[in-house]
Design a protein around this motif. Sequence first.
Motif, short mmCIF file in Angstrom:
data_model
loop_
_atom_site.label_atom_id
_atom_site.label_comp_id
_atom_site.label_asym_id
_atom_site.label_seq_id
_atom_site.Cartn_x
_atom_site.Cartn_y
_atom_site.Cartn_z
N MET A 1 0.85 -1.17 0.00
CA MET A 1 0.00 0.00 0.00
C MET A 1 0.90 1.23 0.00
O MET A 1 1.87 1.29 0.73
N SER A 2 0.53 2.18 -0.80
CA SER A 2 1.32 3.41 -0.88
C SER A 2 1.04 4.30 0.33
O SER A 2 0.02 4.18 1.00
N ALA A 3 1.97 5.20 0.57
CA ALA A 3 1.79 6.16 1.66
C ALA A 3 0.58 7.05 1.40
O ALA A 3 -0.13 7.42 2.34
N ASN A 4 0.35 7.38 0.13
CA ASN A 4 -0.80 8.23 -0.21
C ASN A 4 -2.12 7.54 0.12
O ASN A 4 -3.03 8.16 0.66
N ALA A 6 -2.57 5.09 2.30
CA ALA A 6 -2.65 5.01 3.76
C ALA A 6 -3.13 6.33 4.35
O ALA A 6 -3.96 6.35 5.26
N ARG A 7 -2.64 7.43 3.81
CA ARG A 7 -3.06 8.76 4.29
C ARG A 7 -4.54 9.00 3.99
O ARG A 7 -5.28 9.52 4.84
N ARG A 8 -4.98 8.62 2.80
CA ARG A 8 -6.40 8.80 2.44
C ARG A 8 -7.29 7.98 3.38
O ARG A 8 -8.34 8.47 3.83
N LEU A 9 -6.90 6.74 3.67
CA LEU A 9 -7.68 5.91 4.60
C LEU A 9 -7.72 6.56 5.98
O LEU A 9 -8.78 6.63 6.61
N SER A 10 -6.56 7.03 6.45
CA SER A 10 -6.49 7.66 7.76
C SER A 10 -7.35 8.93 7.81
O SER A 10 -8.08 9.15 8.78
N ASP A 11 -7.26 9.73 6.77
CA ASP A 11 -8.05 10.97 6.72
C ASP A 11 -9.54 10.67 6.70
O ASP A 11 -10.33 11.35 7.36
N VAL A 30 -13.12 5.31 -0.54
CA VAL A 30 -11.81 5.97 -0.52
C VAL A 30 -11.15 5.78 -1.88
O VAL A 30 -11.06 4.65 -2.38
N GLN A 31 -10.72 6.87 -2.48
CA GLN A 31 -10.07 6.83 -3.79
C GLN A 31 -8.90 5.85 -3.76
O GLN A 31 -8.05 5.90 -2.87
N GLY A 32 -8.87 4.95 -4.73
CA GLY A 32 -7.79 3.99 -4.84
C GLY A 32 -8.08 2.64 -4.21
O GLY A 32 -7.30 1.71 -4.35
N MET A 33 -9.21 2.53 -3.52
CA MET A 33 -9.57 1.26 -2.89
C MET A 33 -10.46 0.46 -3.81
O MET A 33 -11.53 0.90 -4.21
N GLY A 34 -9.99 -0.72 -4.16
CA GLY A 34 -10.76 -1.64 -4.97
C GLY A 34 -10.76 -3.00 -4.30
O GLY A 34 -10.19 -3.17 -3.22
N PRO A 35 -11.38 -3.98 -4.92
CA PRO A 35 -11.52 -5.31 -4.30
C PRO A 35 -10.18 -5.95 -3.91
O PRO A 35 -10.08 -6.55 -2.83
N LYS A 36 -9.17 -5.82 -4.74
CA LYS A 36 -7.87 -6.45 -4.43
C LYS A 36 -7.21 -5.79 -3.22
O LYS A 36 -6.66 -6.47 -2.36
#
Length: 51
Positions: A1-4, A6-11, A30-36
């Motif tokens: 998982m990228s830092a970006n 992780a930050r979006r999830l945290s935010d 959350v942008q960037g979250m898909g099934p995988k």
Amino acid sequence: MSANLARRLSDYFGSLATIVAASDAELRKVQGMGPKRIEMIREVLHGAAGD
């Protein structure tokens, strides 16, 4: 998982506990979250909890 991502999830969720409790539908908001990525997060979080 990228830092970006992780930050979006945290935010979005505010805490790790909220992320763990989130449904797949909530995680997909959350942008960037898909099934995988959701599956990967579930395996990491639930695998770590079971160790």
